[in-house]
Write an enzyme that holds these catalytic residues in place. Structure first.
Site, PDB file in Angstrom:
ATOM      1  N   ALA A   1       4.405   7.014  -1.580  1.00 56.96           N
ATOM      2  CA  ALA A   1       5.630   7.443  -2.086  1.00 56.96           C
ATOM      3  C   ALA A   1       5.496   8.260  -3.194  1.00 56.96           C
ATOM      4  O   ALA A   1       6.076   9.197  -3.164  1.00 56.96           O
ATOM      5  CB  ALA A   1       6.616   6.119  -2.468  1.00 56.96           C
TER       6      ALA A   1
ATOM      7  N   VAL B   1       0.833  -1.018  -0.071  1.00 57.49           N
ATOM      8  CA  VAL B   1       0.026  -0.073  -0.017  1.00 57.49           C
ATOM      9  C   VAL B   1       0.842   1.240   0.004  1.00 57.49           C
ATOM     10  O   VAL B   1       0.438   2.277  -0.429  1.00 57.49           O
ATOM     11  CB  VAL B   1      -1.056   0.104   0.991  1.00 57.49           C
ATOM     12  CG1 VAL B   1      -0.060   0.180   2.508  1.00 57.49           C
ATOM     13  CG2 VAL B   1      -2.242   0.861   1.199  1.00 57.49           C
ATOM     14  N   LYS B   2       2.075   0.995   0.381  1.00 59.32           N
ATOM     15  CA  LYS B   2       2.971   2.171   0.606  1.00 59.32           C
ATOM     16  C   LYS B   2       3.282   2.801  -0.605  1.00 59.32           C
ATOM     17  O   LYS B   2       3.813   4.230  -0.967  1.00 59.32           O
ATOM     18  CB  LYS B   2       4.028   2.012   1.420  1.00 59.32           C
ATOM     19  CG  LYS B   2       3.844   1.761   3.019  1.00 59.32           C
ATOM     20  CD  LYS B   2       3.117   2.778   3.800  1.00 59.32           C
ATOM     21  CE  LYS B   2       3.006   2.468   5.120  1.00 59.32           C
ATOM     22  NZ  LYS B   2       2.643   3.504   5.911  1.00 59.32           N
ATOM     23  N   ASP B   3       3.160   2.177  -1.754  1.00 57.65           N
ATOM     24  CA  ASP B   3       3.565   2.799  -3.037  1.00 57.65           C
ATOM     25  C   ASP B   3       2.818   3.923  -3.360  1.00 57.65           C
ATOM     26  O   ASP B   3       3.128   5.083  -3.869  1.00 57.65           O
ATOM     27  CB  ASP B   3       3.279   1.725  -4.188  1.00 57.65           C
ATOM     28  CG  ASP B   3       4.188   0.801  -4.230  1.00 57.65           C
ATOM     29  OD1 ASP B   3       5.091   0.470  -3.427  1.00 57.65           O
ATOM     30  OD2 ASP B   3       3.952  -0.044  -5.030  1.00 57.65           O
TER      31      ASP B   3
END
Length: 458
Positions: free
Chosen positions: A48, A43-45
């Site tokens: 970012a 999910v951190k894409d």
């Protein structure tokens, strides 16, 4: 021809998958939003890309710059992919409890990785927060996105994750559940969903050893809630600015063991090869769902990452056995020690205002050689050990008349219920004579060297 110009164009629009096996007996429809379909497998894409694009827009990130971030691994992976596509360098700081797989993956995509100690306060210069900030100060043309306090974090989920869930459930979602760490995933998404329907219930999954749940319920930042735990990616010992407590209706705490076991169940029963905190999210969400979901309700649980990050931990049988997370385990846990007492008398404490003489009488009466010290509010503020007290009395008998608060040692450390005997033993030494454990009913128990010896020999 259909193709992406760079990999980062593939971020988002992840699928909803119905859970069928682990939800048996639960009313309503339970869907998992599977974020490992993002190119960086987490999910951190999303954050970012948003943090970097916003930094480019406001001019803080210039061509050829360096991105420096403290991460549990997944944000670093997303930042590395964005950096590759846009021509930036990356340096990441990680706590040493993060899996080796995460460290190896970050290095594989070209990032420099600095591993920092876990069990130090956030303000300690060795913490991964502090090291990242110091690097940003020292390296020219660098930025420190700081996912914890950067509003682009929550905004990324407000602009993408929330709308996707609303669209794919056709506006029928009634409950949204996700782990809480930096706060962006749960709060940004929840904000969007509540704007569409104020009746949507938001459930944050927290870890034992984290401060969030008690802070939400009492408004008190209780340092006694903070103790080491193993689960990666959820829980905090700080209050990030991206945590908007108004966007969270309920908190559910999950143990390390329950999260790990559920992650393995998701792989075996649902075909979802997910990370540790995904198991925590599902376990906690289903605990809530069993009592609260109705037939027509639709719950969406966000699964943040992929199981490849945890091959050496959650998906390694020997590691699971060593930590007491499988039934055929080698070591007892703090939970086993507490359970074995069979309802024996509760924890004895001493007020810091009583005299040392009175404390000695209490310890002798109860047959104990170390005891926690509490203040007027019942907070654990210190400890007494009979060996040290005896030595002090021999040097100065007048100490008997002094308040305990003037001679006490540091308070005993809190540990998690599922920490194993080998972990507990490593935490007890000549300066730390006992440990404290807080159970699910918020009762506090003590574990001594004698408890550990009995557990090892049994």
């Amino acid at each position: 021809m259909q193709y992406y110009n760079t990999l980062i164009e593939a971020i988002g629009n992840t699928p909803l998958v119905k859970l069928n096996s682990v939800t048996k007996g639960i009313k309503g429809t339970v869907l998992a939003k599977v974020e490992y379909f993002n190119p960086g497998n987490s999910v951190k894409d999303r954050i970012a890309l948003k943090m970097i694009e916003d930094a480019e827009k406001d001019g803080t990130l210039k061509p050829g710059g360096t991105i420096i971030e403290g991460t549990s691994g997944n944000t670093g992976m997303g930042l590395a992919l964005v950096a590759q596509a846009k021509g930036y360098k990356c340096i990441f700081t990680l706590a040493d409890k993060q899996s080796q797989e995460k460290i190896d993956i970050l290095r594989a995509v070209g990032a420099e990785v600095i591993v920092c100690p876990t069990n130090v306060p956030p303000e300690d210069p060795r913490s991964y927060y502090s090291v990242a900030r110091k690097l940003n100060e020292d390296i020219p043309n660098s930025i420190y996105p700081n996912q914890y306090d950067n509003p682009s974090n929550a905004r990324a989920h407000y602009e993408t994750t929330g709308p996707e869930i609303w669209r794919d459930t056709d506006g029928k979602i009634t409950h949204y559940a996700a782990g809480i760490g930096t706060g962006g995933t749960i709060c940004g998404t929840s904000k969007y969903l509540k704007e569409q329907n104020s009746q949507v219930t938001s459930i944050a999954i927290d870890s034992y050893g984290s401060v969030f749940k008690k802070y939400k319920e009492t408004g008190v930042f209780d340092e006694n809630e903070i103790y080491p735990y193993l689960t990666e990616g959820i829980g905090e010992d700080i209050l990030p600015k991206n945590v908007d407590f108004d966007m969270v209706d309920h908190f559910v705490k999950v143990t390390d063991k329950d999260g790990a076991v559920m992650a393995r169940r998701l792989a075996r029963e649902e075909g979802l090869f997910t990370g540790w905190s995904c198991g925590s999210a599902v376990h906690g969400a289903l605990e809530y769902a069993r009592e609260n979901l109705k037939e027509d309700d639709v719950m969406v649980i966000l699964l943040p990452d992929h199981g490849t990050r945890y091959l050496g931990k959650v998906y390694n049988d020997n590691w699971m056995k060593d930590h007491g997370f499988l039934e055929s385990r080698q070591f007892a846990t703090a939970r086993d020690i507490i359970t074995s007492r069979n309802g024996s008398a509760g924890l004895t404490t001493i007020a810091k205002s009583v005299t040392v003489g009175e404390a000695i009488l209490t310890m002798n009466k109860n047959g104990i050689d170390q005891v926690p010290v509490v203040d007027g509010n019942g907070e654990f503020v210190g400890s007494l050990n009979d060996t040290k007290v005896l030595k002090s009395l021999l040097e100065n008998p007048e100490i008997k008349k002094q308040p305990v608060g003037e001679v006490m040692d540091a308070p005993f450390q809190f540990v998690g219920m599922d920490n194993t005997v080998d972990v507990l033993s490593s935490l007890i030494n000549k300066d730390a004579h006992a440990l404290l454990v807080r159970d699910e009913q918020d009762e506090v128990h003590i574990i001594t060297k004698s408890d550990l010896l009995m557990a090892i020999s049994s």
